[in-house]
Motif scaffolding. Structure first.
Motif, PDB file in Angstrom:
ATOM      1  N   ASP A  81       0.698   8.975  -4.315  1.00 48.40           N
ATOM      2  CA  ASP A  81       2.103   9.075  -4.709  1.00 48.40           C
ATOM      3  C   ASP A  81       2.200   8.959  -6.226  1.00 48.40           C
ATOM      4  O   ASP A  81       2.644   7.942  -6.771  1.00 48.40           O
TER       5      ASP A  81
ATOM      6  N   LYS B   1      -3.871  11.844   0.610  1.00 45.62           N
ATOM      7  CA  LYS B   1      -2.573  12.348   1.073  1.00 45.62           C
ATOM      8  C   LYS B   1      -1.707  12.811  -0.090  1.00 45.62           C
ATOM      9  O   LYS B   1      -1.480  12.067  -1.048  1.00 45.62           O
TER      10      LYS B   1
ATOM     11  N   ARG C  11      -0.469  -3.355   4.757  1.00 49.40           N
ATOM     12  CA  ARG C  11      -0.478  -4.253   3.602  1.00 49.40           C
ATOM     13  C   ARG C  11      -1.569  -5.302   3.780  1.00 49.40           C
ATOM     14  O   ARG C  11      -1.684  -5.877   4.878  1.00 49.40           O
TER      15      ARG C  11
ATOM     16  N   GLN D 254       8.677  -1.074   2.863  1.00 51.29           N
ATOM     17  CA  GLN D 254       8.199  -0.952   4.241  1.00 51.29           C
ATOM     18  C   GLN D 254       8.667  -2.165   5.036  1.00 51.29           C
ATOM     19  O   GLN D 254       8.600  -3.298   4.571  1.00 51.29           O
TER      20      GLN D 254
ATOM     21  N   GLY E 214      -1.021   3.238   0.007  1.00 45.24           N
ATOM     22  CA  GLY E 214      -0.599   3.741  -1.293  1.00 45.24           C
ATOM     23  C   GLY E 214      -0.492   2.629  -2.311  1.00 45.24           C
ATOM     24  O   GLY E 214      -1.499   2.158  -2.859  1.00 45.24           O
ATOM     25  N   ARG E 215       0.766   2.157  -2.510  1.00 47.47           N
ATOM     26  CA  ARG E 215       1.024   1.215  -3.605  1.00 47.47           C
ATOM     27  C   ARG E 215       0.167  -0.037  -3.591  1.00 47.47           C
ATOM     28  O   ARG E 215      -0.279  -0.490  -4.648  1.00 47.47           O
TER      29      ARG E 215
END
Ligand code: C5P
Length: 241
Positions: A16, A38, A190, A199, A219-220
């Motif tokens: 992202d 992704k 997470r 989320q 992701g993050r």
């Protein structure tokens, strides 16, 4: 390179970011420990298929996460245009209905028949991991989250998709109902004690795999960590324990 049936790692890295340069940099940094990357709306809108090609050129496979949701004819042609060697997954919203998903399934079959190297799997997105029951009620859905996930999953499987995107919280029920017929891909992952961001239905990597998830999208919590390579290594080690 790994064959498409034996992934190096069940972790899919959500790129992202805004540019191809940043995306390729992440692929080079994390490519030893991950083989599927992704590309979602943020990056695709800026760079289009060229970033998908750039990642494939690095010897990696791409999850094209555009969550298609349109009339069946449009989704059919979009799917035809997205599939190519190196694309591993394509997402579509199960909420788009059976006809729409069948149109994508037909397109995928058409493409696979033309070339054995085109193997992309279609994933039905059930309920976004950022939504909880209050959010569903606001948009007029009076089911529990898991009830709505199970409904949409049934439709997606009936339409012939290869797998489902779902929160890890629903994986156990989905596995019980659909057994090994579906690939289960779960975002909302997470590390223990990590920031959940937007989320709402989250689990740790080890918990999600134990529940029956095949792939974890991260992701993050990975890319924003102080040492992403080390964080990824620790996550993979936690899955081997
Ligand atoms: O940063 P984080 O780990 O929350 O990223 C999760 C990724 O998974 C994002 O790219 C998001 O678009 C995607 N995703 C999701 N929930 C779904 C489907 C995809 O969070 N149901």
């Amino acid at each position: 390179m790994n064959s498409s049936t034996t992934p190096l790692s069940p972790i899919i890295i959500a790129l992202d970011v805004d540019t191809s340069a940043e995306a390729v940099d992440w692929v080079q940094r994390l490519g030893k420990q991950a083989d599927i990357f992704k590309v979602g709306l943020q990056l695709f809108i800026k760079e289009g298929m060229s970033v998908v090609e750039a990642i494939i050129a690095q010897g990696k496979r791409v999850f094209v996460d555009l969550k298609l949701h349109d009339i069946p004819n449009t989704v059919h042609h979009a799917t035809l245009n997205l599939m190519r060697p190196g694309v591993e997954f394509i997402t579509l919203h199960a909420g788009g209905g059976v006809d729409m998903m069948e149109a994508a399934v037909e397109a995928a079959a058409e493409n696979r028949a033309k070339s054995p190297t085109v193997t992309a799997k279609l994933l039905g997105v059930t309920v976004l991991t950022s939504l909880d029951e209050d959010d569903l009620r606001e948009i007029g859905i009076n089911h529990s989250v898991s009830g709505q996930v199970m409904n949409l999953a049934r439709l997606a499987v009936e339409a012939g998709v290869d797998g489902l995107v779902t929160s890890p919280k629903e994986v156990r029920l989905l596995r019980q109902e659909h057994r090994e017929k579906v690939v289960l891909v779960t975002p909302g992952i997470r590390p223990a004690g990590g920031d959940t961001h937007d989320q709402k239905r989250v689990m740790t990597p080890a918990e999600a795999i134990l529940e029956g998830s095949n792939y974890l999208v991260m992701g993050r919590s990975l890319l924003d960590s102080p040492a992403p390579e080390k964080t990824l290594e620790e996550i993979l080690a936690s899955l081997r324990r």
